[in-house]
Design an enzyme around this catalytic site. Structure first.
Site, PDB file in Angstrom:
ATOM      1  N   CYS A 264      10.787 -17.284  -4.091  1.00 19.85           N
ATOM      2  CA  CYS A 264      12.162 -17.130  -3.611  1.00 19.85           C
ATOM      3  C   CYS A 264      13.153 -17.072  -4.781  1.00 19.85           C
ATOM      4  O   CYS A 264      13.150 -16.104  -5.526  1.00 19.85           O
ATOM      5  CB  CYS A 264      12.488 -18.231  -2.617  1.00 19.85           C
ATOM      6  SG  CYS A 264      13.882 -17.821  -1.537  1.00 19.85           S
ATOM      7  N   HIS A 347       8.088 -17.091   1.654  1.00 19.53           N
ATOM      8  CA  HIS A 347       7.609 -18.477   1.549  1.00 19.53           C
ATOM      9  C   HIS A 347       6.160 -18.611   2.019  1.00 19.53           C
ATOM     10  O   HIS A 347       5.904 -18.766   3.216  1.00 19.53           O
ATOM     11  CB  HIS A 347       8.516 -19.409   2.347  1.00 19.53           C
ATOM     12  CG  HIS A 347       9.834 -19.628   1.707  1.00 19.53           C
ATOM     13  ND1 HIS A 347      10.070 -20.670   0.825  1.00 19.53           N
ATOM     14  CD2 HIS A 347      10.995 -18.935   1.790  1.00 19.53           C
ATOM     15  CE1 HIS A 347      11.319 -20.610   0.393  1.00 19.53           C
ATOM     16  NE2 HIS A 347      11.901 -19.567   0.965  1.00 19.53           N
ATOM     17  N   GLU A 349       4.336 -21.115   1.664  1.00 19.51           N
ATOM     18  CA  GLU A 349       4.121 -22.477   2.165  1.00 19.51           C
ATOM     19  C   GLU A 349       4.574 -22.627   3.607  1.00 19.51           C
ATOM     20  O   GLU A 349       4.419 -23.693   4.209  1.00 19.51           O
ATOM     21  CB  GLU A 349       4.858 -23.481   1.278  1.00 19.51           C
ATOM     22  CG  GLU A 349       6.336 -23.654   1.544  1.00 19.51           C
ATOM     23  CD  GLU A 349       7.202 -22.523   1.027  1.00 19.51           C
ATOM     24  OE1 GLU A 349       8.415 -22.542   1.281  1.00 19.51           O
ATOM     25  OE2 GLU A 349       6.669 -21.610   0.363  1.00 19.51           O
TER      26      GLU A 349
END
Length: 374
Positions: A264, A347, A349
């Site tokens: 990001c 993202h 995650e």
């Protein structure tokens, strides 16, 4: 309690505050996630933004300790169609209104979130004010115009940790590095530059066997190198990447001789360090359902995203595009052609979101092993 949301272009919406009296302003954006509101609230990347959830009912599973992504709520305000005041979830410790009240963050419900989302989709993200104190839309719109734009703001330094910490036992633990870092030797020494990191990034790096030490964003290159890292990780975070000159210079230096990865904001910093240029998106990418293509395998991944800026690497001959957004063709990932450097804009995650891209952490682990033998 009556509340008004007024945007800088004069558009306004009437609703009800579910957090009591107050006033708050920021950049109004929308998030298309059906779940994950708690992760959204605690994601530091949303600093300075009023988040409108497009899914109509928010708060039905309450707030849980396990699902927070940082130490506090970061959104400037929360906008929903209907807020559930009585959640049903055996893990819940409190309701959404109670959580926001405790954090001192404004919440508004009862407005037409579809109309607001469409307006932002057509006209772009814009500044806005939510208030129960001033109910004149014209005056509120004028107030909104006085707020700083997201462009030009260095927000990463406002959300970074004040000191170093390790990720131990599933939580951040303060570490004194004034006389050097005492690494345990359990895995490759990874220094994570904290620009507003989500805790799930730390969890997944730990699962890959890294020994993770997080340092504040203002750490100099000399301070980071004194810790003798095997690799560097640049975290996510809020604000305009184009103003992070020192972070870009540091990243450029790390890329000379260390494996480096970024997510990001970290992706944007790394892209600029390697010759790219950052720019503002019209309304950004915020949600859990953005299709991304892996350019090597041609597989489509459904990704979790939260960014209002992007980076252009079209003039960077040393880089190759690894991921592309299928909605607007913007860059979602790149890798250096000869060095152990990778980055993605979305993202992997998740938290919240699909797990399609979790392989990113294993991929970086493999790059570090190839480069260092550890």
């Amino acid at each position: 309690m009556k509340a008004i949301l007024a945007l800088e272009d004069g558009t306004y919406f009437e609703g009800t505050s579910f957090t009591g009296p107050g006033e708050s302003g920021g950049e109004a954006i929308f998030n298309t996630g059906m779940t994950g509101y708690q992760e959204v609230l605690t994601d530091p990347s949303y600093t300075g933004q009023m988040v409108c959830m497009t899914y109509p009912l928010i708060g039905n599973y309450g707030i849980t300790k396990e699902d927070i992504e940082s130490a506090k709520v970061h959104v400037a305000a929360f906008i929903v169609k209907e807020c559930c005041k009585h959640p049903s979830n055996w893990r819940s410790i409190m309701s959404l209104p109670e959580y926001l009240k405790e954090a001192g963050v404004m919440g508004i419900e009862g407005i037409d979130t579809r109309a607001l989302t469409r307006h932002l989709r057509l006209n772009g993200a814009m500044r806005g004010i939510i208030s129960t104190e001033e109910l004149d839309p014209v005056k509120l719109a004028e107030k909104a115009k006085q707020l700083p734009t997201m462009e030009g703001q260095n927000l990463a330094d406002t959300v970074t940790a004040e000191s170093c910490y390790a990720w131990l036992g599933g939580k951040p633990v303060p570490v004194d590095v004034s006389s050097g870092c005492k690494w345990s030797g359990k895995g490759p020494r990874l220094v994570l530059i904290d620009y507003g990191v989500k805790w799930n990034i730390l969890r997944l790096l730990d699962e890959q066997g890294f020994e993770v030490l997080s340092v504040p964003s203002h750490y100099s290159e000399e301070q980071v190198r004194a810790l003798e890292p095997d690799a560097i990780f640049l975290s996510n975070g809020p604000g305009d990447p184009a103003v992070l000159d020192q972070a870009v210079r540091n990243a450029k230096a790390y890329c000379e001789d260390l494996p480096v990865a970024g997510i990001c904001l970290g992706h944007q910093i790394l892209g600029q360090a390697l010759g790219g240029k950052a720019f503002k998106l019209k309304f950004g990418h915020h949600g859990c359902n953005h299709p991304v293509m892996d350019m090597e395998s041609k597989k489509i991944e459904i990704s979790s995203q939260n960014h209002g800026f992007c980076v252009d690497i079209s003039d960077c001959s040393d880089l190759k595009i690894t991921h592309k957004n299928l909605n607007d063709e913007t860059l979602e990932g790149f890798a250096h052609k000869t060095k152990p450097i990778i980055a993605i804009q979305f993202h992997p995650e998740a938290a919240p979101g699909p797990h399609d891209s979790c392989y990113f952490f294993a991929r970086f682990r493999n790059l570090v092993k190839e480069a260092t033998g550890k």
